[in-house]
Design an enzyme around this catalytic site. Structure first.
Site, PDB file in Angstrom:
ATOM      1  N   ARG A  55       0.842  -1.196   0.000  1.00 15.16           N
ATOM      2  CA  ARG A  55       0.000   0.000   0.000  1.00 15.16           C
ATOM      3  C   ARG A  55       0.878   1.247   0.000  1.00 15.16           C
ATOM      4  NH1 ARG A  55      -5.237   1.149   1.990  1.00 15.16           N
ATOM      5  NH2 ARG A  55      -5.404  -1.005   2.736  1.00 15.16           N
ATOM      6  N   ASP A  57       0.725   5.633   0.042  1.00 16.46           N
ATOM      7  CA  ASP A  57      -0.141   6.748   0.409  1.00 16.46           C
ATOM      8  C   ASP A  57      -0.322   7.724  -0.748  1.00 16.46           C
ATOM      9  OD1 ASP A  57      -0.360   5.762   3.000  1.00 16.46           O
ATOM     10  OD2 ASP A  57       1.366   6.907   3.723  1.00 16.46           O
ATOM     11  N   ARG A 203       7.941   8.096   6.137  1.00 12.46           N
ATOM     12  CA  ARG A 203       7.847   9.565   6.129  1.00 12.46           C
ATOM     13  C   ARG A 203       8.118  10.154   7.514  1.00 12.46           C
ATOM     14  NH1 ARG A 203       3.070  12.042   4.372  1.00 12.46           N
ATOM     15  NH2 ARG A 203       1.737  10.224   4.585  1.00 12.46           N
TER      16      ARG A 203
END
Length: 261
Positions: A55, A57, A203
């Site tokens: 996945r 973002d 991040r």
């Protein structure tokens, strides 16, 4: 693994994540999965659900995302790449296709995932780099950042590097195989390879590394993040645009199962 399937295919996907709400299909917004499934329907005439290996973002790009699906159509394998790329938007492209075993799950059977994060370290913005790098105008010590990044190598509870609002799986322990920071001119690159990642882990990690590079966090304080175990302690999270999923690794290269076309 069982024998090679005539119907289960894996795609190697590259995409520019700028306009997408993420990789996974959502209730609203354009995603990589929704565009792939739309292209498959146009190509085959059938509604086909794809399974993504990882996945990503909103705003995050990929060079080596893997998607699998069961192909019940009569479209020859050698025409799948060209056909899908005809129907896909310009910011998504299939790079390769191969047949894989029926019981190979491209998400669960991935042994590691490689991400990179690009920082443009300059007092002046770069229109060329803006879409795929995070601008940091102040001086950064990439040597200190690299030392901090290497503290992550090994098996740790990395919950401090996850989003405060994340919904966690059974464990927040992750194994990091490689991590480091390098510089080439004005570009600073963070690279990390791990079995899997927590929500927003990369991040938030880069956000903490920037604090180290600016002298606002010591190496000792960075190391303490591994012991704190409080979600959201690291960071602040940097924008998704600098992040790229480079590669998904398996016990065997997917191309070894069947000739890439």
């Amino acid at each position: 693994m069982t024998g090679i399937s005539k119907s289960k295919l894996a795609l190697i996907i590259e995409y520019d994540g700028t306009r997408f709400c993420g990789s996974q299909r959502q209730g609203k917004g354009v995603t990589v999965q929704s565009e792939l499934e739309l292209a498959l329907q146009k190509l085959t005439g059938a509604a086909i659900r794809v399974n993504l290996s990882s996945r990503t973002d909103a705003g995050v790009s990929a060079l080596g995302q893997v998607a699998s699906f069961r192909n019940a159509s009569t479209v020859p394998l050698e025409k799948v790449v060209k056909g899908l790329n005809h129907y896909l938007p310009e910011d998504i492209a299939v790079q390769a296709v191969c047949r894989i075993p029926d019981d190979l799950d491209v998400r669960r059977h991935a042994v590691s995932r490689e991400y990179r994060y690009r920082i443009w370290n300059s007092p002046m913005p770069s229109p060329v780099m803006e879409r795929h790098a995070h601008l940091v105008s102040g001086a950064l010590d990439e040597g200190l950042m690299d030392t901090a990044a290497r503290m992550l190598i090994g098996t740790h509870d990395l919950v401090s590097f996850a989003s405060r609002m994340a919904k966690f799986e059974k464990t927040t322990v992750r194994s990091v195989h490689e991590a480091g920071v390098s510089r080439e001119g004005k570009e600073i690159l963070f690279r990390i390879v791990a079995g899997s990642f927590l929500p927003h882990q990369v991040r938030n990690t880069v956000g903490a590394l920037i604090r180290v590079g600016r002298g606002k966090m010591t190496l000792e304080e960075f190391g303490e993040l591994l012991e704190t175990k409080i979600p959201g302690t690291a960071g602040p999270a940097v924008p998704g645009r600098g992040l790229c999923l480079v590669r998904i690794n398996y016990l065997r290269d997917l191309g070894d199962y069947n000739e890439n076309l």
